[in-house]
Design an enzyme around this catalytic site. Sequence first.
Site, short mmCIF file in Angstrom:
data_model
loop_
_atom_site.label_atom_id
_atom_site.label_comp_id
_atom_site.label_asym_id
_atom_site.label_seq_id
_atom_site.Cartn_x
_atom_site.Cartn_y
_atom_site.Cartn_z
N HIS A 278 6.36 -4.72 4.80
CA HIS A 278 6.11 -4.35 3.43
C HIS A 278 4.47 -4.13 3.13
CE1 HIS A 278 6.60 -8.71 1.73
NE2 HIS A 278 5.10 -8.30 1.84
N ASP B 233 0.12 -6.33 -7.39
CA ASP B 233 1.57 -6.45 -7.85
C ASP B 233 1.52 -8.06 -8.59
OD1 ASP B 233 0.77 -8.13 -5.39
OD2 ASP B 233 2.44 -6.83 -4.26
N ASN C 203 8.12 -8.05 7.30
CA ASN C 203 9.21 -6.93 7.38
C ASN C 203 8.38 -5.30 7.20
OD1 ASN C 203 8.47 -6.80 4.89
ND2 ASN C 203 10.58 -7.07 4.11
N GLU D 243 8.99 -2.91 -0.35
CA GLU D 243 10.03 -3.46 0.74
C GLU D 243 10.60 -2.33 1.56
OE1 GLU D 243 9.82 -6.48 1.26
OE2 GLU D 243 10.16 -7.86 -0.41
#
Length: 254
Positions: free
Chosen positions: A142, A71, A140, A147
């Site tokens: 990801h 990313d 979280n 996400e």
Amino acid sequence: MRAALRTRVLTDYEAMSAAAADVVASKLREKPHAVFMIPTGTTPLGMYRGLVERHEREGLSFALATFFNLDEYLGLPPDHPASYHVYMRENFYGLVDVDPGRVHVPDGAAPDPEAECERYERAIRAAGGVDLCVLGIGRNGHIGFNEPGASFDSRTRVVRLAESTRRVNATDFEGERAPERAISVGMRTISDSREVLLLASGTNKARAVAAAVGGEVSEEVPASALRLHPNVTLLLDRDAASDLGGSASKEGRA
Ligand code: F6R
């Protein structure tokens, strides 16, 4: 089919990082032309240090291998100090013998981000697909910048970062807010990899790891998608494994 995740719990961050560097180095020895997908962030820094050391001490060569990063922030030029281009140059690509023609990081400043995402997917396919995908995990759950809620069928695209991710990553932006969007490979791009290695260290990852390993397989916990993949290893330090319960306190299947 749901595979059990192979889980290796190492004493601490250093041991986890050394084990991760071992996996990458053996893949390279077995297949010098291997295609890797690799992460940025705090977690893989020790692995990169280990690989650079092997390059310097043992002559481990990366020259024939191909690398794709997971990313990049949208809107950051490749020379922005918080860009993943700079991170990768400073921590890995700039310190070993990679062939610049075989190194790929999404261009966050591309004038047409959608076209950049398509180009990136095509480049992965043209390289023959990914042999080993190394991942970190967000608090979280990801993976990449996929996400919670990301479709398991997604491919490289522009994504919106969760507020919590922007808060955690704000430290890289010296008081500025982290960008709202990024280019990330998709869930399907990751799960098409022939092998996946997920690294996690520290108690602040323990809940996400436990949810990925033992909760429901759900798009709300992106890392849980790895349970649908036949060849995944989780390399955890004890702190990251601390919510897994006794069965995962040593090497084994969780
Ligand atoms: C980074 C990436 C992210 C990170 C994750 C964990 O390229 O794709 O999924 O792996 O946010 O980051 P750290 O390692 O900084 O805790």
